[in-house]
Structure formats: structure tokens, C-alpha cells
Enzyme design. Structure first.
Site, short mmCIF file in Angstrom:
data_model
loop_
_atom_site.label_atom_id
_atom_site.label_comp_id
_atom_site.label_asym_id
_atom_site.label_seq_id
_atom_site.Cartn_x
_atom_site.Cartn_y
_atom_site.Cartn_z
N HIS A 1 -30.23 -24.71 8.94
CA HIS A 1 -30.71 -25.57 8.21
C HIS A 1 -29.83 -26.81 8.52
O HIS A 1 -28.67 -26.69 8.39
CB HIS A 1 -31.13 -25.46 6.82
CG HIS A 1 -32.09 -26.34 6.24
ND1 HIS A 1 -31.71 -27.41 5.64
CD2 HIS A 1 -33.40 -26.05 5.96
CE1 HIS A 1 -32.51 -27.89 5.09
NE2 HIS A 1 -33.67 -27.10 5.17
N ASP B 1 -25.40 -19.80 3.41
CA ASP B 1 -26.55 -20.31 2.84
C ASP B 1 -27.58 -19.37 2.57
O ASP B 1 -28.07 -18.67 3.47
CB ASP B 1 -26.81 -21.48 3.69
CG ASP B 1 -28.30 -21.82 3.74
OD1 ASP B 1 -28.87 -21.53 2.61
OD2 ASP B 1 -28.94 -22.97 4.53
N GLN C 1 -32.91 -18.69 1.66
CA GLN C 1 -34.05 -17.91 2.08
C GLN C 1 -33.76 -16.35 2.04
O GLN C 1 -34.59 -15.60 2.39
CB GLN C 1 -34.47 -18.00 3.66
CG GLN C 1 -34.86 -19.55 4.16
CD GLN C 1 -36.15 -19.95 3.17
OE1 GLN C 1 -36.80 -19.07 2.79
NE2 GLN C 1 -36.37 -21.44 3.16
N LYS D 1 -36.92 -22.03 -4.45
CA LYS D 1 -37.50 -21.19 -3.46
C LYS D 1 -37.28 -19.62 -3.95
O LYS D 1 -37.58 -18.74 -3.35
CB LYS D 1 -36.46 -21.21 -2.26
CG LYS D 1 -36.61 -22.35 -1.51
CD LYS D 1 -35.64 -22.63 -0.17
CE LYS D 1 -35.50 -24.09 0.39
NZ LYS D 1 -36.73 -24.66 1.05
N CYS E 1 -36.47 -28.61 9.68
CA CYS E 1 -35.01 -28.80 9.40
C CYS E 1 -34.05 -28.16 10.17
O CYS E 1 -32.82 -27.60 9.61
CB CYS E 1 -34.53 -28.84 7.82
SG CYS E 1 -35.42 -30.30 6.99
N1 PMP Z 1 -31.04 -23.73 3.68
C1 PMP Z 1 -32.21 -22.93 4.03
C2 PMP Z 1 -32.02 -21.63 5.02
C3 PMP Z 1 -33.33 -23.56 3.79
O1 PMP Z 1 -34.28 -23.01 3.83
C4 PMP Z 1 -33.36 -24.80 2.77
C5 PMP Z 1 -34.56 -25.56 2.24
N2 PMP Z 1 -35.46 -25.22 3.63
C6 PMP Z 1 -32.17 -25.47 2.50
C7 PMP Z 1 -30.96 -24.65 3.07
C8 PMP Z 1 -31.97 -26.57 1.76
O2 PMP Z 1 -32.31 -26.31 0.38
P1 PMP Z 1 -32.56 -27.41 -0.53
O3 PMP Z 1 -33.47 -28.37 -0.10
O4 PMP Z 1 -33.40 -26.72 -1.65
O5 PMP Z 1 -31.42 -28.07 -0.89
#
Ligand code: PMP
Length: 408
Positions: free
Chosen positions: A124, A201, A204, A227, A366
Site C-alpha cells: 500500500h 503492515d 488487512q 478495518k 493505493c
Molecule cells: N496498508 C494496507 C494494506 C491497507 O489496506 C491500508 C488501508 N487501505 C493501509 C495500509 C492504510 O491504512 P490507514 O488508511 O487506516 O492508515
């Protein structure tokens, strides 16, 4: 193993009763954000009705109650992640801020020109851009771990990229664009064999499977409350105690100091408070605790098994849709179904299927680099949570076929 009682689960989510364009909502955008159960909504409400107060510095009853609930969540997170001490749990605004904390604190204190950071291609943007910014500031080199056509990280390439100058490996546990589950325990062992650290990270992963940071052997692990059935505005950074203790603070302000003086200098608090400058998202942290309680009571293993069945069903059905290509066909996947359809713009599918009550996401999620490596700018993405049903999966695929017929 007993099966998830999905009808009961759904009753906990008031939003699932609403309609969109006169159709029952089918919510399949869980990788962007999950819905919140009543227990979480009521926890937020209860906080503001009964004990809204700033934490850690009050001597009055409300401040005591708020502090106890806030620190109570820290211990729930510790237990949930299998961390040794609640000192290893730092509250942030989300995964993004957790990663930026590590980049700015650990990164600036430990990296020297010529050092290397390995970042997987399927990250991401929140696990790419902070490292690019740091690389530019410190003259550090980013190296990218490639991904094959199924959306699986190339482990042989990873082992080759690990070297004498590697300081940190950055990888997601589960890809939000592809659904791939990465073998982070193995990757952690290999990173450590090269004296490098690993940051995972987990945005997910945490909502979809049991996560144990000790079993994984990772140094840093980040996730977001919104999430995993919790509120927005709160996330978690787990870090190994010795690492966090040695790291300098990132943001300065109240709450993160034990003494401030112009003459004698300033003394920082101990971890975890050293990394929590300012008034945090108190209500949201407490409500994150309610979300963890909800997941624990529902049963993460049962939720995972249920979602696995839904994923299998949806995958089989989508494979039968003419002209549809699944993007991300790793053998180990959770939740995410990314796809493109010949001759149809992802955005058109997203807009038209919304008219039928189905919420999916379209775009680059993203994760532009991994899509670009597959020659794509955008996909449609349906992503599952524990409250989804086989009937919803069927209705989604039926709606999709209708939409494709409309635009063809
Ligand atoms: N990493 C992953 C794999 C994500 O799916 C997301 C959110 N789409 C993020 C990081 C970023 O998370 P946040 O916007 O809640 O900071």
C-alpha cells in the site's frame, strides 16, 4: 468446528439494514473500511455521555475512568497480538501513522547513507511513500521485492536482495489490492539472519485471521481500527520493547514528557507514552477495545473459516463470468477479489453496480506499483467480512453480470 451464525452476526450491525437506491445494501468494500457493531457505537456514545475526560493527568473520577478504559484497551491489544508487554503497544491514528512513526523515529536514528530498505512491490502507498521520503532525506537506498503474475512475492528474489547493507524489510501481511497472504514468519527469519529488522503492515490481516507477533517473530506490526470493526481515527503500532526503548520520540508535546525545563532540558516519558504526544483519540481507542471484544466473542477462527468459504464461492462464480479476469490468484488469500473485465472500465462497473445496491471499490487501491507491474491502472475490488453471506455473493455476481450486459 461449529459454523458462524451469520444471522446473529448481522443483527449486531445496524447499517446492514439500510437500503441504497431502493435496494438492500450489499457491502463488499471491507478492505477500505469495515462496518461497526452496535457494541462499538454504544461504547463511543457511553464515553461521551458518562465519562468524557482527558486521560493520564486528571485526579478526578471522570479522568480516572477514562484513563482506565484507555489503558484497558492497550492491554486488550497486547493480549490480542500476543505481545509480551503493553509497553509494546502504541496508539496511533492508523496504519499510516504507525509506519510514519517507525520511519521518522527508528529510521532517522538508525539509518546511514548507503543503507538499504527492502520494500515489497505489493505494498500500500502508506508502506512505500514514508520510505521514499526517508530515502531521499538520508541517502538510503530502496530496493523492491518483485511479485509474480499470480501476485505472489518472489522469495528467491527476496533472499538475493537481502545483503550486508539491508537494515529493514517492509512488507504487508495481506495485500489490500490482491488478497495475497505473505509468509511473514519466514521472511522475518531471513531478515534477522541478515541482522535486518522487519516491519509488517497488518491492516488487512488482523480482521481476517489470528495474528501473534511472537509466533511471527516480527519487530514492528501495524494495523487500523476501522478495518477491524472498530472506529476510524485509531490504529496500533506494536514494536519490540528493546527497540522502542532505544528509539527517540517522533512528535513532541504534552503526555510524552516526564519533565520540561528551559534550563535543565526535557526528560521524556517511558514507552509507550513517549510516542503518544498530545491528547489521543480517547473515545476511539476505548471503542477499539469494544471491537476486539466483539471479534473475540464472535470467534476469529470461525470468522476466518466463514470468510474462506465465501471467498471460495465468489472466486468460483467470478471465474465463470465471461471476459472477467481475476487479479491476484495466490494460493493463500483472504477476503479480497480484485478483477478486470474485458472492454469495460472498472469505474463504470463501480458506479452502475452501486445503483443495484452493491458497494465495491474501483481504482488503484493505493497500490499503484503492483497494478502497474501487471499492466493495469485500476481494478474492481470486492472484499469480504464476516457479516457477508453466500446469498450476497450470489446477488453480487448476478448484479455484476447485469452491469456488464448493460455496458457491452
Ligand atoms: N496498508 C494496507 C494494506 C491497507 O489496506 C491500508 C488501508 N487501505 C493501509 C495500509 C492504510 O491504512 P490507514 O488508511 O487506516 O492508515
Amino acid at each position: 468446528e461449529p459454523m458462524l451464525d451469520v444471522a446473529r452476526v448481522r443483527r449486531d450491525f445496524p447499517i446492514l439494514e439500510r437500503e441504497v437506491h431502493g435496494k438492500p445494501l450489499i457491502y463488499l468494500d471491507n478492505a477500505a473500511t469495515t462496518q461497526t457493531p452496535s457494541a462499538v457505537i454504544e461504547t463511543l456514545d457511553d464515553y461521551y455521555r458518562r465519562y468524557n475526560a482527558n486521560i493520564h493527568r486528571g485526579l478526578h473520577t471522570l479522568a480516572d475512568e477514562a484513563t482506565a478504559a484507555y489503558e484497558g484497551t492497550r492491554d486488550k491489544v497486547r493480549a490480542w497480538l500476543g505481545a509480551a508487554s503493553s509497553r509494546e503497544i502504541i496508539f496511533t491514528r492508523g496504519t499510516t501513522e504507525a509506519i510514519n512513526l517507525v520511519a521518522n523515529s527508528w529510521g532517522r536514528a538508525n539509518l546511514r547513507p548507503g543503507d538499504e530498505i527492502l520494500v515489497s512491490l505489493m505494498e500500500h502507498h502508506s508502506n512505500i511513500v514514508p520510505w521514499q521520503m526517508l530515502a531521499e532525506a538520508l541517502d538510503v537506498t530502496l530496493k523492491v521485492i518483485p511479485v509474480d503474475e499470480r501476485g505472489v512475492l518472489d522469495q528467491a528474489a527476496y533472499r538475493e536482495l537481502l545483503g550486508e547493507r539491508t537494515r529493514l524489510v517492509c512488507v504487508n501481511h495481506v495485500s489490500n489490492a490482491l488478497g495475497t497472504v505473505n509468509p511473514v514468519a519466514e521472511m522475518a527469519r531471513e531478515a534477522h539472519a541478515h541482522d535486518a529488522l522487519i516491519l509488517v503492515d497488518g491492516a488487512q490481516a488482523v480482521p481476517h485471521q489470528r495474528v501473534d507477533v511472537h509466533a511471527l517473530g516480527v519487530d514492528f506490526y501495524a494495523f487500523s481500527g476501522h478495518k477491524m470493526y472498530g472506529p476510524t481515527g485509531v490504529g496500533v503500532l506494536y514494536g519490540r520493547e528493546a527497540l522502542l526503548e532505544a528509539m527517540p520520540p517522533w512528535q513532541g508535546g504534552g503526555e510524552m514528557i516526564s519533565r520540561v525545563s528551559f534550563d535543565q532540558g526535557t526528560v521524556y516519558s517511558d514507552i509507550p507514552h513517549k510516542f503518544e504526544a498530545g491528547t489521543p483519540a480517547i473515545a476511539e481507542v476505548i471503542a477499539l477495545g469494544a471491537a476486539l471484544d466483539w471479534v473475540a466473542a464472535t470467534g476469529i477462527d470461525m470468522m476466518a473459516a466463514w470468510e474462506g468459504q465465501l471467498l471460495e464461492r465468489a472466486t468460483a462464480k467470478l471465474r465463470d463470468v465471461e471476459g472477467l479476469r481475476l487479479i491476484g490468484t495466490a494460493p493463500d488469500k483472504v477476503s479480497v477479489l480484485s478483477f478486470v473485465v474485458d472492454g469495460v472500465h472498472a469505474q463504470d462497473i463501480g458506479l452502475l453496480i452501486d445503483q443495484l445496491g452493491v458497494a465495491i471499490r474501483t481504482g488503484h487501491h493505493c497500490a499503484q506499483p503492483v497494478l502497474a507491474s501487471m499492466g493495469l491502472e485500476a481494478t474492481c475490488r470486492a472484499s469480504l467480512a464476516a457479516y457477508n453471506t453466500p446469498e450476497e455473493v450470489d446477488a453480487f455476481v448476478e448484479a455484476l453480470e447485469k452491469v456488464i450486459a448493460m455496458v457491452r
